[in-house]
Design a protein around this motif. Sequence first.
Motif, PDB file in Angstrom:
ATOM      1  N   SER A 165       0.834  -1.198   0.000  1.00 50.18           N
ATOM      2  CA  SER A 165       0.000   0.000   0.000  1.00 50.18           C
ATOM      3  C   SER A 165       0.872   1.252   0.000  1.00 50.18           C
ATOM      4  O   SER A 165       2.095   1.189   0.196  1.00 50.18           O
ATOM      5  CB  SER A 165      -0.906   0.007   1.227  1.00 50.18           C
ATOM      6  OG  SER A 165      -0.163   0.315   2.392  1.00 50.18           O
ATOM      7  N   ARG A 171      -1.763  -3.947   0.925  1.00 50.68           N
ATOM      8  CA  ARG A 171      -2.998  -3.305   0.440  1.00 50.68           C
ATOM      9  C   ARG A 171      -4.156  -3.710   1.350  1.00 50.68           C
ATOM     10  O   ARG A 171      -4.358  -4.897   1.633  1.00 50.68           O
ATOM     11  CB  ARG A 171      -3.290  -3.745  -0.991  1.00 50.68           C
ATOM     12  CG  ARG A 171      -2.391  -3.134  -2.044  1.00 50.68           C
ATOM     13  CD  ARG A 171      -2.714  -3.703  -3.414  1.00 50.68           C
ATOM     14  NE  ARG A 171      -4.088  -3.443  -3.790  1.00 50.68           N
ATOM     15  CZ  ARG A 171      -4.712  -4.041  -4.813  1.00 50.68           C
ATOM     16  NH1 ARG A 171      -4.064  -4.953  -5.526  1.00 50.68           N
ATOM     17  NH2 ARG A 171      -5.949  -3.744  -5.106  1.00 50.68           N
ATOM     18  N   GLY A 214      -6.251   0.419  -3.492  1.00 55.08           N
ATOM     19  CA  GLY A 214      -5.386   0.116  -4.625  1.00 55.08           C
ATOM     20  C   GLY A 214      -6.122  -0.401  -5.832  1.00 55.08           C
ATOM     21  O   GLY A 214      -5.486  -0.782  -6.817  1.00 55.08           O
ATOM     22  N   CYS A 261      -1.550   4.146  -5.939  1.00 54.05           N
ATOM     23  CA  CYS A 261      -1.940   3.007  -5.123  1.00 54.05           C
ATOM     24  C   CYS A 261      -0.808   2.002  -4.991  1.00 54.05           C
ATOM     25  O   CYS A 261      -0.986   0.979  -4.418  1.00 54.05           O
ATOM     26  CB  CYS A 261      -3.164   2.345  -5.722  1.00 54.05           C
ATOM     27  SG  CYS A 261      -4.571   3.484  -5.860  1.00 54.05           S
TER      28      CYS A 261
END
Length: 261
Positions: A165, A171, A214, A261
Amino acid sequence: MVLRLEKDLPLLLFGLVCTSTVASLPQVQSAWAGIKEVYGEQEMGLRLLREAMLALLVCYAWAEPRLRNGIFSGPIPAFLSLIAAYVLCEIGYAVYLDLPLIVPMTGLRIFEYLPLALIGFVCGRRGVADWVIGRFAHYLRYYLLLQAGLALAQALWAPPLFGVSMLGGGRPFGTFVSPNLFGAAMATCALVFAVVPGMRRWLGLSVLLALLSGSRTAFLSGLLVVFFRVYAALRPRDRWALWMPAPMLAVGALILAPVLC
């Protein structure tokens, strides 16, 4: 009142959201441990809890005579029948290709939620849809706070099972089995908050979480919700100004989304 169900429907819908969250906790725990999408027998009871809550909502709505009678009126049932026919054709094609059983079974899940679409249609015809959505959005704020707390922790400290992330951790996936599903849910929350007055802060938080996930699709979906929300708030003579930079912003979002992202 037009519908006796209107006061209970927001609570029932939020209850369905909560039970769906609880049902996904084993997969979330597995993802925290670095194991991707584990579906074990120990999760069957929680999945049945979710399906039982959906069945309770549908049965409760069916007990309302005016709602039950309204389901069979209007063009929406015919439209949903076309959707059902298309889904059945896709499922039959998956079976013909001898794909894994999970593929056609996933397609069948759409039939579980068609009754909710019919309930929403009837509530709209009865003139109580705005009130129901407004109450549901107020309950949904607590769900969004839960997802925001989990997403922030995952973006900082979760293992990079689905990628890294922007905050250095994995993420975020919230209470879902993947960041893409989490981002899609946050974009859907943004759509709910966009149609309820006084929910702009929660709309913004939903879009930020969609960005943090993301998922480019979720992020662009959130931006579209914001765009049309701003478009509706402007005077008709000023709306033309939004369309001029729209193509450039869309291309820029597609290019920058993977970087951000």
